[in-house]
Design a protein around this motif. Structure first.
Motif, PDB file in Angstrom:
ATOM      1  N   ILE A 703     -50.558   9.576  -8.510  1.00 24.44           N
ATOM      2  CA  ILE A 703     -49.175  10.031  -8.208  1.00 24.44           C
ATOM      3  C   ILE A 703     -48.469   9.031  -7.302  1.00 24.44           C
ATOM      4  CG2 ILE A 703     -47.877  11.832  -7.022  1.00 24.44           C
ATOM      5  CD1 ILE A 703     -49.964  13.842  -8.004  1.00 24.44           C
ATOM      6  N   GLU A 704     -49.173   8.450  -6.336  1.00 22.68           N
ATOM      7  CA  GLU A 704     -48.562   7.457  -5.441  1.00 22.68           C
ATOM      8  C   GLU A 704     -48.166   6.207  -6.189  1.00 22.68           C
ATOM      9  OE1 GLU A 704     -47.087   6.001  -1.960  1.00 22.68           O
ATOM     10  OE2 GLU A 704     -47.854   8.027  -2.370  1.00 22.68           O
ATOM     11  N   ALA A 705     -49.007   5.718  -7.103  1.00 21.24           N
ATOM     12  CA  ALA A 705     -48.674   4.519  -7.892  1.00 21.24           C
ATOM     13  C   ALA A 705     -47.474   4.771  -8.782  1.00 21.24           C
ATOM     14  CB  ALA A 705     -49.897   4.111  -8.736  1.00 21.24           C
ATOM     15  N   ALA A 706     -47.397   5.924  -9.406  1.00 20.07           N
ATOM     16  CA  ALA A 706     -46.243   6.251 -10.263  1.00 20.07           C
ATOM     17  C   ALA A 706     -44.966   6.341  -9.437  1.00 20.07           C
ATOM     18  CB  ALA A 706     -46.515   7.579 -10.972  1.00 20.07           C
ATOM     19  N   TYR A 707     -45.083   6.809  -8.233  1.00 19.23           N
ATOM     20  CA  TYR A 707     -43.900   6.902  -7.360  1.00 19.23           C
ATOM     21  C   TYR A 707     -43.354   5.522  -7.011  1.00 19.23           C
ATOM     22  CZ  TYR A 707     -41.130   7.789  -3.168  1.00 19.23           C
ATOM     23  OH  TYR A 707     -40.119   7.817  -2.252  1.00 19.23           O
ATOM     24  N   GLN A 708     -44.212   4.554  -6.738  1.00 15.27           N
ATOM     25  CA  GLN A 708     -43.756   3.203  -6.396  1.00 15.27           C
ATOM     26  C   GLN A 708     -43.088   2.555  -7.602  1.00 15.27           C
ATOM     27  OE1 GLN A 708     -43.672   1.903  -3.435  1.00 15.27           O
ATOM     28  NE2 GLN A 708     -44.763   3.660  -2.462  1.00 15.27           N
ATOM     29  N   ARG A 709     -43.659   2.696  -8.799  1.00 16.87           N
ATOM     30  CA  ARG A 709     -43.033   2.147  -9.998  1.00 16.87           C
ATOM     31  C   ARG A 709     -41.658   2.768 -10.224  1.00 16.87           C
ATOM     32  NH1 ARG A 709     -48.230   2.867 -12.145  1.00 16.87           N
ATOM     33  NH2 ARG A 709     -47.520   4.706 -13.280  1.00 16.87           N
ATOM     34  N   GLU A 714     -35.534   2.462 -10.441  1.00 19.81           N
ATOM     35  CA  GLU A 714     -34.277   3.087  -9.991  1.00 19.81           C
ATOM     36  C   GLU A 714     -33.396   2.092  -9.278  1.00 19.81           C
ATOM     37  OE1 GLU A 714     -33.020   6.026 -10.485  1.00 19.81           O
ATOM     38  OE2 GLU A 714     -34.691   6.881 -11.586  1.00 19.81           O
ATOM     39  N   ARG A 715     -33.984   1.163  -8.494  1.00 16.17           N
ATOM     40  CA  ARG A 715     -33.177   0.170  -7.777  1.00 16.17           C
ATOM     41  C   ARG A 715     -32.510  -0.775  -8.762  1.00 16.17           C
ATOM     42  NH1 ARG A 715     -36.863  -1.465  -4.739  1.00 16.17           N
ATOM     43  NH2 ARG A 715     -36.454  -0.040  -2.998  1.00 16.17           N
ATOM     44  N   GLU A 716     -33.241  -1.248  -9.746  1.00 14.37           N
ATOM     45  CA  GLU A 716     -32.678  -2.152 -10.746  1.00 14.37           C
ATOM     46  C   GLU A 716     -31.558  -1.462 -11.541  1.00 14.37           C
ATOM     47  OE1 GLU A 716     -35.922  -3.302 -13.121  1.00 14.37           O
ATOM     48  OE2 GLU A 716     -36.836  -4.614 -11.581  1.00 14.37           O
ATOM     49  N   PHE A 717     -31.749  -0.238 -11.912  1.00 11.99           N
ATOM     50  CA  PHE A 717     -30.717   0.509 -12.648  1.00 11.99           C
ATOM     51  C   PHE A 717     -29.446   0.666 -11.814  1.00 11.99           C
ATOM     52  CE2 PHE A 717     -28.781   4.600 -13.734  1.00 11.99           C
ATOM     53  CZ  PHE A 717     -28.451   4.354 -15.076  1.00 11.99           C
TER      54      PHE A 717
END
Length: 985
Positions: A703-709, A714-717
């Protein structure tokens, strides 16, 4: 009689008949359906049919049909749906009450409309004949015909409902509600006859309830709810009876309440007991039973003091004062002392009855009058502390009347106390159930008691007292009233006194009838009588021979004769006594036999009732056991089905299966199953807890790894969207600038066009506003002109009506004046004619008397010798006689009637006829007749006056008999009574 396959068809048929106006046929159709034996099972459509049936009965005022229908419907739904019967009866009561209220609202004079003594009585034949002959069509008759039938129907409705619900334990509340409504109906319209009949109906219902105890749906009076409903009904009856002033019925209501209390062996609540004793005080006061009234007040005081926690000190003092004054108002002597044995027995029975009503249980060994007495009550008041709670003036009055001895100033001591007591009283704030306490009602009894005490005390210190002195000692009454009170006291052996009006004194004596003074007086009187007898009939000096031989023979014969007569009377009396004793013995034996027979019958009835009760009890117990056994078997089968096969337990052959055993076993099995299920659930919860914890530990790093991705994406979008928005804003700004430059060239044309449109619309608006103002002004002018015309027309009509009314009034006044004047003239004319005729007759009688005298003188002169030679010839004398007898009309002399007739018969005919006016003028009225009528209505001028005849006038001043009252064209007799005709204008 029509037959319907379904009840709904009958309802449809009734609606069709009602729509065409045949309500009677519709009612008959529904009545046939309800009374038919085909529909004995309750159905929902039957309730609707009953609603429609009762509506028709109310509209047509058919109380008998309504009663039959309700009885049949009670049979149908008694064991199935009693609530339906309750709804139907409530609907029936509502319809009847609504119709009566509508009739009452239509009639303005309800008092006259309900002016009938008995609502159940039919109209009398004489009333019907009188209404037909008199032709009464006024408002009173219309009100009576409109209101009275509906109130009769409402009273019949109450009776019907009470009769239907009288033995129904499931509808006791509805029975009580109906009785309450019937009581309120009697109270509102002052129906005393119907109230007595209603009380008798309810009393009979209770008596039948006790008489027939084996009925299936009989109400159980031992139940608290049923007992409370019956008590509330009886207390409502008692309250309404006192408000209507029916004291006999109120006393019977008290007896009903007491009988109900004795029947169930229970005492009602204290609030109801307070109402019970408060009504008893009113009833006993109205019946002048002062002793029972005082006992009822004492019982009421005890209840208020013990159960009313909110009772204030002021109200307690007022109630205690009422109790003490009521006890003092009881007469101080026993009226039963001089009564016969039968009267004493009746008085004893009455005292026992009243004591039971009041709540004082008497023991059989005591006399009722010894227990319920004034002295016992006063001692009870002192010992219970009632006197200490009373006011100070009541305490002083009690001590003065009962304990102190003031024969000369008793009246002066009591009078100020009575004045203070008369001002006390009022409504009790902390005891609303009690009536308003008025201590002034005891003043007449207290004044009478004070007078009796004064006479008693004066008799102890005086033997003789003057009437004036005794009157001064009693300031309450005149001596005539004191004399009446003393007569009652002497009659009841309270005081011994005599009033000697000749000497003006009152003589007091002792109460013993067989006193020494009376014995001596009788002995002296006997000796005086013997002396008088010896003086009137002295002993003869010489006795006869037989008297000498047999002395006192006459006395001996007389004594023997009297002895024989006395013996005969004694024998007759003994025979009568023996016959009477024999009849008494036969009567007593018959009474004993009847009593024994009655006791035997009662014992047999009790034995049969006990056996019936025991059999019923055994049957009920058997039914209960069978029902419990069936339920136990059903529970056992259900339990075995739910139990697993491995855990099934078989019952032993000798084991007794009951409902309680099966239920206990089922509960144990359910408890074991519940415990096993709880253990399984706990184990499963523990396994699920471990599994969920392991899952979460493995999923945390993923869950932590998916959160970082997701953050990087979201920043790029966000950056891409920001750049695209900036480019789009720049492009829109450039296009807007180009559009502005293009449209700026049309700004001048736009302003020009806008000004033209505004000016055109302004002109149109001004034109419409001008037209509207002109139209409004025209309407205002037209309406003003119309109002002026209407005002002028109204003024003209009013003026014309006023003028016509004045003309009519003037014409009527003129006609009345002429009529009165004409009547007055006729009366005066008649009186004058009568007076003239009477005067003329009087004068004629006088002249006839004179002529008679003259004739007698002439006859006497012819008998005498002639003094001068006779006439030479008879012809000239005969010719001259008429001339002397009947002078010329104008000579002015009066000629009697008989001479005028002689002259007319014997004399020659006159060459010319005399006018009628000259012939009828007997008194020589040589003047011409008056120019106008005798009333003086001369049209020539005001200076001319009518000729009037004055009694005693002579000559031409007196009117003649024929022409005195002629004027104008009128020619009438002096004695005529017709109305004179006035002269032509």
């Amino acid at each position: 009689m029509a037959h319907f396959a379904k009840p709904e068809n009958a309802l449809k048929r009734a609606d069709e008949l009602i729509n065409v106006g045949q309500k009677q046929d519709a009612l008959q159709a529904l009545h046939d359906l309800i009374t038919s034996k085909r529909y004995r099972a309750w159905q929902k459509p039957l309730e609707k049919i009953m609603f429609k049936y009762l509506e028709l009965c109310v509209d047509l005022k058919r109380g008998r049909f309504a009663k039959d229908g309700l009885i049949q419907y009670r049979i149908v739904c008694q064991q199935v749906n009693v609530s339906s019967l309750e709804e139907v009866i409530k609907h029936f009561l509502h319809l009847s009450t609504e119709k009566a209220e509508q009739a009452r609202s239509q009639a303005d004079a309800l008092d006259e409309a309900l002016d009938v003594d008995d609502l159940e009585a039919d109209r009398k034949p004489e009333d019907l004949q009188l209404s037909i002959v008199s032709g009464e069509k006024g408002k009173d008759r219309s009100d009576r015909e409109l209101v009275t039938p509906w109130f009769k129907f409402l009273w019949e409705t109450y009776r019907t409902v009470l009769e239907i619900l009288r033995n129904n334990s499931k509808l006791e509340a509805l029975y009580a509600m109906t009785a309450h409504k019937a009581f309120q109906f009697c109270k509102q319209y002052k129906r005393t006859t119907e109230f007595r009949r209603l009380c008798e109906i309810i009393r009979n219902h209770l008596a039948n309830l006790n008489k027939y105890r084996d009925q299936r749906d009989r109400p159980d009076l031992s139940a608290p709810e049923s007992l409370q409903l019956y008590l509330d009904t009886r207390f409502d009856q008692l309250k309404v009876a006192t408000e209507l002033g029916l004291w006999q019925e109120a006393f019977r209501s008290v007896e009903d309440i007491y009988g109900l209390m004795c029947m169930v062996k229970k005492t009602p609540k204290s609030s109801l007991l307070m109402v019970y004793y408060s009504k008893l005080t009113e009833i006993f006061w109205i019946s002048s039973s002062h002793l029972y009234h005082a006992y009822a007040w004492f019982k009421l005081f005890s209840l208020q003091k013990n159960f009313n926690k909110n009772l204030s000190q002021k109200d307690l003092q007022l109630i205690a004062s009422s109790v003490v004054l009521a006890a003092l108002s009881v007469p101080p002597f026993d009226r039963a002392q001089s009564a016969s044995h039968m009267e004493l027995e009746n008085e004893k029975e009455r005292n026992l009855r009243m004591a039971n009503l009041i709540g004082f249980n008497l023991e059989p060994k005591f006399e009722g009058r010894d227990m319920l007495s004034r002295s016992a009550l006063l001692s009870e008041l002192v010992s219970r502390g009632v006197l200490s709670c009373a006011s100070q003036e009541v305490k002083d009055l009690f001590h003065v009347l009962e304990h102190e001895f003031h024969p000369l100033d008793l009246g002066s001591k009591i009078q100020p106390l009575l004045e203070k007591i008369s001002k006390s009283g009022g409504k009790l704030s902390s005891a609303p159930s009690l009536p308003e306490v008025q201590l002034s009602q005891y003043l007449p009894s207290l004044e009478k008691l004070a007078t009796l005490r004064l006479l008693q005390q004066v008799s102890k210190i005086y033997q003789t007292i003057r009437i004036e002195s005794l009157s001064q000692l009693v300031p309450f009454f005149e001596f005539s009233v004191v004399e009446k009170i003393s007569v009652d006291a002497v009659k009841n052996n309270f005081v011994a006194m005599k009033v000697d009006h000749m000497k003006g004194v009152v003589i007091f004596g002792n109460l013993g009838i067989e006193s020494d003074g009376l014995k001596d007086h009788l002995a002296v009187f006997a000796e005086s009588l013997n002396k008088v007898r010896a003086m009137l009939y002295p002993v003869p000096s010489k006795a006869s021979k037989l008297g000498g031989i047999v002395p006192n023979l006459a006395e001996t014969v007389e004594k023997e004769h009297k002895r024989l007569l006395a013996r005969k009377s004694i024998i007759e009396k003994r025979k009568e006594d023996q016959e009477r004793q024999q009849l008494e013995m036969e009567r007593e034996e018959e009474q004993k036999r009847l009593k024994l027979q009655k006791l035997t019958e009662e014992a047999e009835q009790k034995r049969l009732a006990a056996e019936l009760h025991e059999r019923r009890k055994q049957r009920i117990l058997r039914e209960i056991e069978e029902k419990e056994l069936e339920e136990a078997q059903a529970l056992l089968e259900d339990t075995e089905k739910r139990m697993k096969k491995g855990k099934k337990k078989t019952l032993l052959d000798g084991e007794k299966v009951t409902k309680q055993t099966v239920m206990a076993r089922a509960l144990n099995e359910q408890l074991k199953e519940r415990q096993e299920m709880e253990k399984k659930l706990q184990k499963l919860a523990k396994t699920m807890d471990y599994l969920e914890r392991a899952k979460r530990e493995e999923a945390a790093p993923l869950i932590e790894a998916a959160y970082q991705r997701r953050l990087v994406e979201e920043r790029e979008f966000y950056e891409r969207e920001q750049q695209r928005e900036v480019e789009l804003s720049r492009e829109r700004h450039e296009s807007d600038l180009k559009e502005k430059n293009r449209l700026s060239r049309m700004l001048e044309f736009k302003e020009t066009f806008q000004g033209e449109v505004i000016s055109r619309r302004q002109a149109e608006f001004d034109r419409i506003r001008t037209e509207r103002e002109e139209r409004i002004s025209q309407m205002i002018r037209a309406r003003k002109q119309e109002r002026n015309i209407k005002r002028k027309q109204l003024y003209y009509l009013t003026t014309e009506e006023e003028r016509i009314r004045k003309l009519q009034e003037e014409e009527e006044a003129r006609k009345r004046e002429e009529a009165e004047k004409r009547k007055k003239q006729e009366a005066e004319h008649k009186a004058k004619l009568d007076k003239s005729a009477e005067t003329q007759r009087q004068r004629e009688r006088e002249l006839e008397e004179k002529e008679k005298k003259r004739r007698e003188e002439v006859l006497k002169g012819t008998d005498a010798p002639p003094a001068r030679p006779a006439e030479p010839t008879a012809a000239p004398t005969t010719a001259a006689a008429p001339a002397s007898v009947a002078p010329a009309p104008g000579s002015g002399k009066y000629v009697p009637r008989f001479k005028r007739q002689t002259a007319e018969v014997s004399g020659p005919a006159a060459p010319t006829q005399t006018p009628p006016a000259a012939d009828s003028d007997r008194w020589g009225n040589r003047g011409p007749p008056p120019a106008d009528d005798h009333w003086g209505s001369n049209r020539g001028g005001p200076s001319q006056k009518p000729d009037r005849w004055v009694p005693g006038s002579r000559g031409s001043d007196r009117p003649s008999g024929g022409d005195a009252w002629r004027s104008g064209e009128e020619r009438r007799s002096p004695f005529g009574s017709s109305r004179p005709r006035p002269a032509q204008r």
